[in-house]
Structure formats: C-alpha cells, structure tokens
Design a protein around this motif. Structure first.
Motif, short mmCIF file in Angstrom:
data_model
loop_
_atom_site.label_atom_id
_atom_site.label_comp_id
_atom_site.label_asym_id
_atom_site.label_seq_id
_atom_site.Cartn_x
_atom_site.Cartn_y
_atom_site.Cartn_z
N ARG A 1 4.32 -10.64 0.51
CA ARG A 1 5.46 -9.92 -0.04
C ARG A 1 5.84 -10.61 -1.34
O ARG A 1 5.98 -11.83 -1.38
CB ARG A 1 6.66 -9.95 0.91
N GLY A 2 6.02 -9.84 -2.37
CA GLY A 2 6.50 -10.36 -3.64
C GLY A 2 7.71 -9.55 -4.06
O GLY A 2 7.58 -8.35 -4.34
N GLY A 3 8.90 -10.15 -4.06
CA GLY A 3 10.11 -9.39 -4.36
C GLY A 3 10.29 -8.27 -3.37
O GLY A 3 10.30 -8.50 -2.16
N THR A 4 10.39 -7.04 -3.86
CA THR A 4 10.56 -5.88 -2.98
C THR A 4 9.26 -5.08 -2.85
O THR A 4 9.29 -3.89 -2.53
CB THR A 4 11.68 -4.97 -3.51
N SER A 5 8.13 -5.73 -3.08
CA SER A 5 6.82 -5.09 -2.92
C SER A 5 5.95 -5.91 -1.98
O SER A 5 6.29 -7.04 -1.62
CB SER A 5 6.11 -4.96 -4.28
N ARG A 6 4.82 -5.34 -1.60
CA ARG A 6 3.78 -6.08 -0.87
C ARG A 6 2.44 -5.71 -1.46
O ARG A 6 2.25 -4.60 -1.96
CB ARG A 6 3.80 -5.74 0.63
N ALA A 7 1.48 -6.63 -1.36
CA ALA A 7 0.15 -6.36 -1.90
C ALA A 7 -0.89 -7.23 -1.22
O ALA A 7 -0.59 -8.34 -0.75
CB ALA A 7 0.11 -6.60 -3.41
N VAL A 8 -2.10 -6.73 -1.18
CA VAL A 8 -3.27 -7.53 -0.81
C VAL A 8 -3.66 -8.33 -2.05
O VAL A 8 -3.74 -7.79 -3.16
CB VAL A 8 -4.44 -6.64 -0.37
N ASP B 1 -5.34 2.27 -10.91
CA ASP B 1 -4.72 2.14 -12.23
C ASP B 1 -4.55 0.67 -12.60
O ASP B 1 -3.86 -0.08 -11.91
CB ASP B 1 -3.37 2.85 -12.20
N TYR B 2 -5.17 0.27 -13.71
CA TYR B 2 -5.06 -1.10 -14.22
C TYR B 2 -4.17 -1.18 -15.46
O TYR B 2 -4.16 -2.20 -16.14
CB TYR B 2 -6.45 -1.63 -14.59
N SER B 3 -3.43 -0.12 -15.76
CA SER B 3 -2.75 -0.04 -17.06
C SER B 3 -1.41 -0.75 -17.11
O SER B 3 -0.85 -0.93 -18.19
CB SER B 3 -2.55 1.43 -17.44
N SER B 4 -0.86 -1.16 -15.95
CA SER B 4 0.49 -1.72 -15.96
C SER B 4 0.54 -3.06 -15.24
O SER B 4 -0.43 -3.48 -14.60
CB SER B 4 1.48 -0.76 -15.31
N ASN B 5 1.69 -3.70 -15.35
CA ASN B 5 1.96 -4.95 -14.65
C ASN B 5 2.94 -4.66 -13.52
O ASN B 5 3.64 -3.65 -13.54
CB ASN B 5 2.55 -5.96 -15.63
N CYS B 6 3.04 -5.55 -12.55
CA CYS B 6 4.04 -5.45 -11.48
C CYS B 6 4.85 -6.73 -11.46
O CYS B 6 4.34 -7.79 -11.08
CB CYS B 6 3.38 -5.21 -10.12
N GLY B 7 6.11 -6.63 -11.87
CA GLY B 7 6.96 -7.81 -11.93
C GLY B 7 7.30 -8.38 -10.57
O GLY B 7 7.44 -9.60 -10.41
N ASN B 8 7.44 -7.50 -9.56
CA ASN B 8 7.74 -8.01 -8.23
C ASN B 8 6.59 -8.85 -7.68
O ASN B 8 6.80 -9.94 -7.15
CB ASN B 8 8.07 -6.86 -7.28
N MET B 9 5.37 -8.35 -7.81
CA MET B 9 4.24 -9.09 -7.25
C MET B 9 3.93 -10.35 -8.03
O MET B 9 3.30 -11.27 -7.49
CB MET B 9 3.00 -8.19 -7.16
N ILE B 10 4.39 -10.46 -9.28
CA ILE B 10 4.21 -11.71 -10.00
C ILE B 10 4.85 -12.86 -9.24
O ILE B 10 4.36 -14.00 -9.27
CB ILE B 10 4.80 -11.62 -11.42
N LYS C 1 13.00 2.57 -4.38
CA LYS C 1 14.11 2.12 -3.54
C LYS C 1 14.74 0.85 -4.10
O LYS C 1 15.84 0.48 -3.68
CB LYS C 1 13.62 1.90 -2.11
N ALA C 2 14.05 0.17 -5.00
CA ALA C 2 14.60 -1.00 -5.70
C ALA C 2 14.02 -0.99 -7.10
O ALA C 2 12.88 -0.56 -7.31
CB ALA C 2 14.24 -2.29 -4.97
N VAL C 3 14.77 -1.48 -8.05
CA VAL C 3 14.30 -1.41 -9.44
C VAL C 3 13.09 -2.33 -9.63
O VAL C 3 13.10 -3.49 -9.21
CB VAL C 3 15.44 -1.80 -10.41
N PRO C 4 12.00 -1.83 -10.23
CA PRO C 4 10.87 -2.72 -10.54
C PRO C 4 11.32 -3.81 -11.50
O PRO C 4 12.14 -3.57 -12.39
CB PRO C 4 9.86 -1.77 -11.20
N ILE C 5 10.79 -5.01 -11.33
CA ILE C 5 11.23 -6.13 -12.15
C ILE C 5 10.92 -5.90 -13.63
O ILE C 5 11.72 -6.22 -14.51
CB ILE C 5 10.57 -7.44 -11.66
N THR C 6 9.77 -5.32 -13.92
CA THR C 6 9.45 -5.06 -15.32
C THR C 6 10.45 -4.08 -15.93
O THR C 6 10.81 -4.19 -17.11
CB THR C 6 8.02 -4.51 -15.47
#
Length: 381
Positions: A30-37, A109-118, A305-310
C-alpha cells in the motif's frame, strides 16, 4: 423411481490447452491511498514482455470490472504495477517506473506518474536491500521516476534495516496510523510537457468553460465546480451518476491535452493524463475543518475517492498562480509557503509548494506506506 444419468461434459480441456502457471518474485504494497504490485526490474524479462505479464497479474481486462482473477481491485487506484531497478540517473539511488492498467480494457499506460505509490518505493528499496539506510534510524532514498524524468526524495524511519511500519501519522482515506514518509518532489514542473504552463496561459477556455492547465508532477486541468452548476463536495458516486458531468469533463480534458501538446488529436489522448479536477471555494459548502480548497479529481474516467498526490502537488502550485481558476477559488489568506490544505472525497491533505523568484523548485507531501506481502506472484500463461 427416478433415474438420473450423468453425461460428462467438456469440463477438462484437452491436454494441448493445459499449462501450469508462471511466477516471478514480487511484493504488494500500500502506498498512500493506492496499492500496487511491485517488481524488482532485475527479476523481469525483457520489456517487450511486460504488458502481457502485468495484465494477467492484475487481472485485466475483466468485463465484470472486479479483477477477481488478479490482484487489482476493480478501480483505477488499485489497478497498478511499479517496477524498481538500478538507477539510470546520476542523482538517484533507484529507478521507478509506474504502470497504470485498465480494468475492463487492455490498456497498459506508462505515460504518467503515481504520487501515492511513490511513498512505497523508498521502503521497497530498503526492504529489498537495493539501498542501504544512512543511519540506524532513518533513510532517504532518491527516486528517479522514469515516466517523467523527475527526482523524488523519500525520507522515512527504519527499524533493524527495514522500513518502519508503525507510527503515529495518519492520512485521510487510510484507517489507523503508520510511520510518516516525507516526499520531496524536486523541480516538479514540466513533468511531461517540459513547462509549468504548457499552453503558455494561466487561463484557457474550452467548451465555454474557463480552465487552468498546469504540469507539476503530472499534467492537470482544473475547472471550477460552479462552471457546471454542481456542488464542490460531491461524492464520487454522485459524480458518476450525474447525467453528463464526466462526459463534459472528458471533452474538456481531451481538448486541453491537445493544446498542452500531449497528443495531436483528441482521440489519441491517454486515459491517465492529463488529470482533470473540479475545484471550489471552502465557502461554498458547510465544511467545518480549516481547509483552503475543495478538489474532486477524475483519473482514467473514474472519480477518485482520494486526491492523487500528483494532483495535490499541481493544486498547491496552481493556487499560487495569480489569475488561475484554482487561485480564484482558494482561500487566499491561507495560501502561502506553509502549504495548502485540500479537502478531497476521503478527508483533507496538506501539501506545500516552494517557489524561488517565481520558479517552482520543490513540492512536499507526507504519506504512509506498508508492505503487505512479498514472495512469488503467479499468472496464467
């Protein structure tokens, strides 16, 4: 007496269709309000094979929208993959590539960043021994986001050589408390377009609606909720149920993307960028908490449901641009170096932008993260 007959159906495929599962080492954070492999890039095959693996690991495409046959969660904030590897930037300790996957479609999609998962990348690098902590109590990991070419410094406590999990810091949208992670985005302007204001204007107009297009951490488009005669504190389900709100916002987003130089035609605009958000004054709702601005974000066609960090970083920067639609909606008496408190669908978030002679030099936000598991992840070949 009834007699039942059982006719063997084609339950078992013929042998030529049978195969065992494939697997790779991976972790789930879990990173911030997201989750990722999260994968160590050293464990992955050549990049040409990534897309197919990532879809099957996450469980996309899923016509039911639930991703039950993978580790996605049926919404954009849970349909993510991160790859962490050796640095290719002289000012970084690790490279970090973010991948957003469609839920019902085959998009990778590789075009963006994810601030939560950072917020999970530094802990992953420490936990996986890709980077060593500078002291027994804390670590700073310099992260090179390959999607944008930007550097983010993550600072957090460590215990016995691993990222600390427990702590007394809470973020809205996540139950309980955890160790605080400070994220410093270095020179975050122009992450994709190379410019803070990609259109050259503080304010533009599309479909008769005033907008501000800005590129900080990710390209974003801001519009005021009042332009659509909707409340600034709408819930995500209300936004989805609205007759034409999301369609109108996507039309503006696509036109803005073309003017920002992200795509040549509206039909070629990626789903993940630019983000588009409704902003409104705290005076427009009966909000009791001390906030400076209300923000409702849409990403990949879904209200967050929560603002993306970026997005939050872009908000804090746009709030200090005279004449922007964000600045005109914000509580001007509070917008300063101390930061902007943003109200989103799950609570509030403080984010800070630092300017030097009108140049954006850094933006800071505080998050939490936690390792949920690591081991082997399996997918069907």
């Amino acid at each position: 007496m009834f007699q039942f007959t059982f006719q063997r159906r084609a339950v078992f495929s013929t042998k030529r269709f049978l195969s065992k599962q494939r697997c790779l080492p991976a972790a789930y954070y879990r990173g911030g309000t997201s989750r990722a492999v999260i994968f160590n890039q050293a464990d992955l095959p050549p990049r040409s094979e990534w897309d197919d693996i990532f879809r099957k690991v996450i469980g996309s495409p899923d016509p039911y929208g639930r991703q039950l046959d993978g580790l996605g969660g049926g919404i954009s904030s849970l349909s993510k993959v991160c790859v962490v590897g050796a640095p290719t930037h002289p000012d970084a300790d690790v490279d970090y590539t973010f991948v957003s996957l469609g839920v019902k479609n085959t998009d990778v999609d590789y075009s963006s960043n994810c601030g939560n998962m950072i917020s999970a990348i530094g802990p992953f690098a420490i936990d996986q021994k890709l980077v060593s902590a500078q002291s027994p109590d804390s670590a700073t990991v310099r992260i090179h986001n390959t999607n944008t070419g930007k550097i983010i410094n993550a600072t957090f406590p460590v215990v016995d050589g691993e990222a600390a999990s427990t702590g007394d810091f809470a973020i809205d949208g996540v139950a309980g408390t955890a160790a605080c992670i400070q994220l410093d985005f270095i020179n975050p302007a122009g992450s994709v377009t190379g410019k803070l204001l990609p259109t050259g204007n503080v304010k533009d107009e599309f479909d008769g609606v005033p907008v501000t297009c800005i590129d900080v951490a990710n390209p974003c488009v801001f519009v005021q909720a009042s332009s659509f005669d909707v409340r600034g504190d709408m819930r995500p389900d209300e936004m989805t149920a609205h007759t034409d709100l999301l369609l109108r916002l996507d039309s503006i987003r696509r036109q803005a993307a073309v003017k920002m130089g992200i795509a040549q035609k509206t039909e070629d605009v990626p789903g993940s960028i630019p983000k588009i958000c409704l902003v409104s004054s705290p005076d427009s709702v009966s909000e009791k908490d001390p906030i400076d601005l209300l923000v409702r974000a849409i990403s990949v066609g879904q209200p967050h449901k929560a603002v993306p960090i970026t997005v939050a970083l872009a908000v804090s920067s746009a709030a200090r641009l005279a004449g922007s639609v964000v600045e005109s909606a914000a509580n001007r008496d509070k917008v300063s170096d101390a930061g902007v408190t943003i109200n989103h669908a799950s609570g509030n978030l403080l984010v800070r932008a630092q300017f030097d002679n009108d140049e954006l030099t850094a933006a800071t936000v505080f998050r939490t993260a936690r390792r949920l598991f690591d081991g082997n992840i399996y997918w069907k070949s």
